[in-house]
Design a protein around this motif. Structure first.
Motif, PDB file in Angstrom:
ATOM      1  N   ASP A   1       0.835  -1.197   0.000  1.00 33.18           N
ATOM      2  CA  ASP A   1       0.000   0.000   0.000  1.00 33.18           C
ATOM      3  C   ASP A   1       0.872   1.249   0.000  1.00 33.18           C
ATOM      4  O   ASP A   1       1.835   1.348   0.774  1.00 33.18           O
ATOM      5  CB  ASP A   1      -0.909   0.014   1.240  1.00 33.18           C
ATOM      6  CG  ASP A   1      -2.134  -0.861   1.051  1.00 33.18           C
ATOM      7  OD1 ASP A   1      -2.468  -1.172  -0.101  1.00 33.18           O
ATOM      8  OD2 ASP A   1      -2.744  -1.242   2.066  1.00 33.18           O
ATOM      9  N   GLY A   2       0.545   2.189  -0.859  1.00 37.46           N
ATOM     10  CA  GLY A   2       1.264   3.455  -0.896  1.00 37.46           C
ATOM     11  C   GLY A   2       2.579   3.407  -1.655  1.00 37.46           C
ATOM     12  O   GLY A   2       3.251   4.429  -1.783  1.00 37.46           O
ATOM     13  N   GLN A   3       2.979   2.221  -2.139  1.00 38.11           N
ATOM     14  CA  GLN A   3       4.214   2.092  -2.916  1.00 38.11           C
ATOM     15  C   GLN A   3       3.914   1.303  -4.190  1.00 38.11           C
ATOM     16  O   GLN A   3       4.084   0.084  -4.220  1.00 38.11           O
ATOM     17  CB  GLN A   3       5.308   1.387  -2.107  1.00 38.11           C
ATOM     18  CG  GLN A   3       5.813   2.167  -0.911  1.00 38.11           C
ATOM     19  CD  GLN A   3       7.020   1.499  -0.262  1.00 38.11           C
ATOM     20  OE1 GLN A   3       7.988   1.132  -0.936  1.00 38.11           O
ATOM     21  NE2 GLN A   3       6.962   1.348   1.048  1.00 38.11           N
ATOM     22  N   PRO A   4       3.448   1.982  -5.238  1.00 40.64           N
ATOM     23  CA  PRO A   4       3.154   1.275  -6.490  1.00 40.64           C
ATOM     24  C   PRO A   4       4.361   0.518  -7.018  1.00 40.64           C
ATOM     25  O   PRO A   4       4.213  -0.549  -7.616  1.00 40.64           O
ATOM     26  CB  PRO A   4       2.731   2.399  -7.437  1.00 40.64           C
ATOM     27  CG  PRO A   4       2.273   3.513  -6.546  1.00 40.64           C
ATOM     28  CD  PRO A   4       3.133   3.419  -5.323  1.00 40.64           C
ATOM     29  N   VAL A   5       5.564   1.073  -6.800  1.00 39.75           N
ATOM     30  CA  VAL A   5       6.803   0.376  -7.129  1.00 39.75           C
ATOM     31  C   VAL A   5       7.625   0.298  -5.848  1.00 39.75           C
ATOM     32  O   VAL A   5       7.896   1.315  -5.212  1.00 39.75           O
ATOM     33  CB  VAL A   5       7.615   1.109  -8.212  1.00 39.75           C
ATOM     34  CG1 VAL A   5       8.927   0.369  -8.489  1.00 39.75           C
ATOM     35  CG2 VAL A   5       6.809   1.224  -9.494  1.00 39.75           C
ATOM     36  N   PHE A   6       8.005  -0.918  -5.437  1.00 43.10           N
ATOM     37  CA  PHE A   6       8.876  -1.058  -4.276  1.00 43.10           C
ATOM     38  C   PHE A   6      10.124  -1.816  -4.685  1.00 43.10           C
ATOM     39  O   PHE A   6      10.209  -2.374  -5.792  1.00 43.10           O
ATOM     40  CB  PHE A   6       8.146  -1.734  -3.102  1.00 43.10           C
ATOM     41  CG  PHE A   6       7.591  -3.092  -3.375  1.00 43.10           C
ATOM     42  CD1 PHE A   6       8.303  -4.246  -3.026  1.00 43.10           C
ATOM     43  CD2 PHE A   6       6.326  -3.264  -3.941  1.00 43.10           C
ATOM     44  CE1 PHE A   6       7.789  -5.508  -3.246  1.00 43.10           C
ATOM     45  CE2 PHE A   6       5.800  -4.525  -4.169  1.00 43.10           C
ATOM     46  CZ  PHE A   6       6.536  -5.645  -3.825  1.00 43.10           C
ATOM     47  N   THR A   7      11.121  -1.828  -3.823  1.00 44.04           N
ATOM     48  CA  THR A   7      12.414  -2.415  -4.181  1.00 44.04           C
ATOM     49  C   THR A   7      12.755  -3.571  -3.246  1.00 44.04           C
ATOM     50  O   THR A   7      12.507  -3.519  -2.045  1.00 44.04           O
ATOM     51  CB  THR A   7      13.537  -1.367  -4.127  1.00 44.04           C
ATOM     52  OG1 THR A   7      13.526  -0.702  -2.856  1.00 44.04           O
ATOM     53  CG2 THR A   7      13.372  -0.333  -5.230  1.00 44.04           C
ATOM     54  N   VAL A   8      13.354  -4.598  -3.830  1.00 42.74           N
ATOM     55  CA  VAL A   8      13.814  -5.772  -3.102  1.00 42.74           C
ATOM     56  C   VAL A   8      15.334  -5.809  -3.161  1.00 42.74           C
ATOM     57  O   VAL A   8      15.935  -5.531  -4.210  1.00 42.74           O
ATOM     58  CB  VAL A   8      13.220  -7.055  -3.715  1.00 42.74           C
ATOM     59  CG1 VAL A   8      13.769  -8.292  -3.015  1.00 42.74           C
ATOM     60  CG2 VAL A   8      11.699  -7.025  -3.639  1.00 42.74           C
ATOM     61  N   ALA A   9      15.969  -6.132  -2.043  1.00 42.51           N
ATOM     62  CA  ALA A   9      17.426  -6.196  -1.989  1.00 42.51           C
ATOM     63  C   ALA A   9      17.932  -7.380  -2.793  1.00 42.51           C
ATOM     64  O   ALA A   9      17.306  -8.438  -2.849  1.00 42.51           O
ATOM     65  CB  ALA A   9      17.894  -6.314  -0.539  1.00 42.51           C
ATOM     66  N   GLY A  10      19.100  -7.197  -3.411  1.00 40.44           N
ATOM     67  CA  GLY A  10      19.699  -8.273  -4.179  1.00 40.44           C
ATOM     68  C   GLY A  10      21.214  -8.200  -4.172  1.00 40.44           C
ATOM     69  O   GLY A  10      21.803  -7.190  -3.765  1.00 40.44           O
ATOM     70  N   LEU A  11      21.828  -9.274  -4.596  1.00 41.51           N
ATOM     71  CA  LEU A  11      23.264  -9.330  -4.852  1.00 41.51           C
ATOM     72  C   LEU A  11      23.448  -9.761  -6.298  1.00 41.51           C
ATOM     73  O   LEU A  11      22.644 -10.524  -6.835  1.00 41.51           O
ATOM     74  CB  LEU A  11      23.955 -10.331  -3.921  1.00 41.51           C
ATOM     75  CG  LEU A  11      23.895 -10.051  -2.422  1.00 41.51           C
ATOM     76  CD1 LEU A  11      24.530 -11.204  -1.651  1.00 41.51           C
ATOM     77  CD2 LEU A  11      24.600  -8.745  -2.078  1.00 41.51           C
ATOM     78  N   TRP A  12      24.512  -9.289  -6.923  1.00 39.57           N
ATOM     79  CA  TRP A  12      24.755  -9.643  -8.313  1.00 39.57           C
ATOM     80  C   TRP A  12      26.235  -9.943  -8.517  1.00 39.57           C
ATOM     81  O   TRP A  12      27.084  -9.559  -7.729  1.00 39.57           O
ATOM     82  CB  TRP A  12      24.318  -8.503  -9.248  1.00 39.57           C
ATOM     83  CG  TRP A  12      25.258  -7.320  -9.245  1.00 39.57           C
ATOM     84  CD1 TRP A  12      25.261  -6.291  -8.353  1.00 39.57           C
ATOM     85  CD2 TRP A  12      26.345  -7.074 -10.148  1.00 39.57           C
ATOM     86  NE1 TRP A  12      26.270  -5.413  -8.638  1.00 39.57           N
ATOM     87  CE2 TRP A  12      26.950  -5.868  -9.743  1.00 39.57           C
ATOM     88  CE3 TRP A  12      26.859  -7.766 -11.255  1.00 39.57           C
ATOM     89  CZ2 TRP A  12      28.061  -5.344 -10.410  1.00 39.57           C
ATOM     90  CZ3 TRP A  12      27.955  -7.233 -11.919  1.00 39.57           C
ATOM     91  CH2 TRP A  12      28.531  -6.023 -11.498  1.00 39.57           C
ATOM     92  N   ARG A  13      26.523 -10.666  -9.580  1.00 45.56           N
ATOM     93  CA  ARG A  13      27.902 -10.894  -9.989  1.00 45.56           C
ATOM     94  C   ARG A  13      27.926 -11.201 -11.481  1.00 45.56           C
ATOM     95  O   ARG A  13      26.889 -11.470 -12.101  1.00 45.56           O
ATOM     96  CB  ARG A  13      28.549 -12.019  -9.188  1.00 45.56           C
ATOM     97  CG  ARG A  13      27.895 -13.361  -9.290  1.00 45.56           C
ATOM     98  CD  ARG A  13      28.593 -14.372  -8.393  1.00 45.56           C
ATOM     99  NE  ARG A  13      27.941 -15.671  -8.423  1.00 45.56           N
ATOM    100  CZ  ARG A  13      28.333 -16.701  -7.693  1.00 45.56           C
ATOM    101  NH1 ARG A  13      29.350 -16.567  -6.863  1.00 45.56           N
ATOM    102  NH2 ARG A  13      27.715 -17.862  -7.770  1.00 45.56           N
TER     103      ARG A  13
END
Length: 231
Positions: free
Chosen positions: A134-146
């Motif tokens: 609610d209130g965040q049409p786009v939210f972010t998820v933490a990730g790791l990359w390589r």
């Protein structure tokens, strides 16, 4: 004579590893005030809506020119494991900790909906469900990359347990914590990987995810060949 055992059951990927993104690359750049500063290692896509393991997704990560938008494969193993490695629940394992200790290897995955797992009343089997914030049409998820041979792959971080009915959730990074996740020290990383009981989670979707991929370069095939992926 002892009967030979039957064939082993085929390994399948957790059905909870799904997400959707109802934003184009240009809209993400405007919303997060970033540019296409990184090479799109998995194709110059303009829109990626139904995000599934082993396929591309948009990723926000730090580079020499600051925060930028990249396209990466949702599989940090680079296709070398039995199935895509999409979720990391423990950073105590040495190889994940070594990666997480380097801020440049952390990233954020923007989504408009994702899947978590609800605990069943009898405790026998978790049930994957879609949720939004609610209130965040786009939210972010933490990730790791390589990087694998020039192609970039990522995995989302996950949280186990916590208050409420959830058995697992993606590690959601609130807007005020994004800079802390991307540039903080080890204490910041471990403090943020905790399920929050105050997240404004809404179970379900307004409408089902649409599996559509729109490529800027429509002449290029998907999935890319190994030679193409290596650049």
């Amino acid at each position: 004579m002892t009967a030979l055992p039957g064939p082993l059951p085929r390994a399948t990927h957790p059905v909870s590893d799904r997400a959707t993104l109802d934003r184009s690359a240009d809209e993400l750049c405007a919303e997060f005030a970033v540019a296409w500063t990184h090479r799109a290692s998995w194709g110059a896509w303009s829109r990626l809506r139904d995000l599934v393991p082993g396929h591309p997704a948009f990723v926000l990560r730090q580079g020499a020119q600051g925060l930028g938008l990249d396209t990466q494969r949702w599989d940090i193993s680079g296709g070398e494991a039995c199935w895509p490695t999409t979720r990391i629940f423990s950073l105590t394992l040495p190889w994940w900790r070594r990666l997480a200790e380097v801020p440049a290897q952390r990233c954020l995955i923007p989504v408009t909906a994702a899947r978590g797992a609800l605990s069943s009343p009898d405790g026998r089997e978790d049930r994957p469900v879609w949720f939004t914030l609610d209130g965040q049409p786009v939210f972010t998820v933490a990730g790791l990359w390589r990087s694998h041979a020039g192609a970039h792959g990522f995995a989302m971080l996950g949280c186990v347990g916590g208050e409420g009915p959830w058995s697992t959730l993606p590690m959601i990074v609130a807007p005020q914590d994004r800079a802390r996740w991307l540039g903080g020290d080890w204490a910041d990383v471990t403090a943020l990987q905790n399920p929050s009981p105050v997240l404004p989670i809404r179970i379900g979707l307004c409408e089902g995810p649409a599996a559509s991929y729109e490529r800027c370069d429509r002449d290029s095939a998907w999935p890319p060949s190994r030679r193409t992926a290596r650049g």
